[in-house]
Design an enzyme around this catalytic site. Structure first.
Site, short mmCIF file in Angstrom:
data_model
loop_
_atom_site.label_atom_id
_atom_site.label_comp_id
_atom_site.label_asym_id
_atom_site.label_seq_id
_atom_site.Cartn_x
_atom_site.Cartn_y
_atom_site.Cartn_z
N GLY A 47 6.61 0.20 -2.40
CA GLY A 47 6.24 1.62 -2.36
C GLY A 47 5.83 1.99 -3.76
CD GLU A 48 4.54 4.19 -8.05
OE1 GLU A 48 3.53 3.51 -7.77
OE2 GLU A 48 5.16 4.06 -9.12
CB SER A 49 9.20 1.35 -8.94
OG SER A 49 8.26 1.46 -9.97
CB CYS A 79 6.10 -4.68 -4.02
SG CYS A 79 4.53 -4.34 -4.80
NE ARG A 108 5.56 1.10 -12.33
CZ ARG A 108 4.85 2.19 -12.63
NH1 ARG A 108 4.81 2.64 -13.85
NH2 ARG A 108 4.20 2.81 -11.69
CB ILE A 137 -0.10 -3.60 -1.90
CG1 ILE A 137 -0.39 -4.40 -0.63
CG2 ILE A 137 -0.77 -2.21 -1.85
CD1 ILE A 137 0.27 -3.85 0.63
NE ARG A 138 -1.06 1.25 -5.74
CZ ARG A 138 -1.28 1.46 -4.45
NH1 ARG A 138 -2.42 1.08 -3.90
NH2 ARG A 138 -0.39 2.02 -3.70
CG HIS A 176 4.00 -5.52 0.17
ND1 HIS A 176 4.68 -4.35 0.40
CD2 HIS A 176 3.41 -5.38 -1.04
CE1 HIS A 176 4.51 -3.52 -0.61
NE2 HIS A 176 3.75 -4.13 -1.50
CD GLU A 178 6.93 -5.30 3.22
OE1 GLU A 178 7.27 -6.39 2.74
OE2 GLU A 178 6.29 -4.45 2.57
N1 GLN Z 1 2.83 -0.11 -8.28
C1 GLN Z 1 4.04 0.17 -7.60
C2 GLN Z 1 5.18 0.53 -8.55
O1 GLN Z 1 5.07 0.56 -9.72
C3 GLN Z 1 4.47 -0.98 -6.72
C4 GLN Z 1 3.49 -1.17 -5.59
C5 GLN Z 1 4.10 -1.61 -4.30
O2 GLN Z 1 5.31 -1.63 -4.12
N2 GLN Z 1 3.25 -1.93 -3.36
O3 GLN Z 1 6.22 0.82 -8.07
#
Ligand code: GLN
Length: 201
Positions: A47-49, A79, A108, A137-138, A176, A178
């Site tokens: 997700g987004e940490s 991630c 990151r 994914i990023r 990922h 999942e």
């Molecule tokens: N870029 C996100 C972060 O810094 C991580 C991306 C992801 O979990 N798909 O949290």
């Protein structure tokens, strides 16, 4: 039955819940400290940490997570979750909380704009001989590992980097698992959780 807590503020916690249930474990969505009661292992999803960090502070769950991890609770970060488990991350936002459980430094958003997201085949001997289809994914990479950290997978391109590690009861993957339907990483983690339970009984 094995019960897996899944940090459920944001990101793909539902996909992880489905995967562990497919393998016969129970899932418990975790937002508050009391949700952690009776949990045998923990998944920190992608997700987004930085957003997860803000919500972890707002819901007052950071210290409970840190103390469970310090007591030896098995956990797997994917991630954003890998970032949360790091001792240090290069480009953390000011005040971003980390759980600092794995002796590694991550970076990151390591793949830049051009290859922000990509898929590749990985060789991961720990989960079996078949190549593993990994979706990034990023994602972060692991810049440096310290003592006690075992490297489970690396990529060669776009740059050579570590993308999966294990330190005792802690697992972290930059991609990922999942989203692909290949449940070998979930199986591997459930095995770690069962081993931990067997060791404490
Ligand atoms: N870029 C996100 C972060 O810094 C991580 C991306 C992801 O979990 N798909 O949290």
């Amino acid at each position: 039955m094995t019960r897996i807590g899944i940090l459920a503020f944001q990101g793909d916690f539902r996909e992880h819940a489905r995967a562990v249930e497919q393998l016969g474990a129970e899932s418990r969505l975790v937002r508050l400290p009391r949700d952690l009661e009776g949990v045998d292992g923990l998944i920190l999803p992608g997700g987004e940490s930085t957003v997860m960090g803000k919500l972890m502070i707002a819901y007052d769950v950071v210290e409970s997570l840190r103390s469970l991890l310090a007591e030896g609770m098995p956990a797997w970060g994917t991630c954003a979750g890998m970032i949360l488990l790091s001792r240090e991350t290069d480009n953390a936002l000011a005040g971003q909380p980390l759980l600092a459980s794995i002796n590694m430094r991550t970076r990151r958003n390591a793949f830049g704009a051009q290859r922000e997201s990509f898929e590749t085949m990985l060789n991961v001997p720990a989960i079996g001989p078949e190549p593993y289809h990994a979706v990034f994914i990023r994602g972060p990479v692991v810049e440096e590992v310290g003592e006690g950290v075992e490297v489970l997978a690396r990529i060669d391109a776009p740059e050579p980097n570590i993308v999966a590690v294990r330190q005792n009861r802690l697992l972290a993957t930059a991609f990922h698992p999942e989203v692909t339907g290949d449940l070998r990483f979930h199986e591997y983690f459930l095995g770690m959780v069962r081993d931990a339970r067997a060791a404490t009984v």
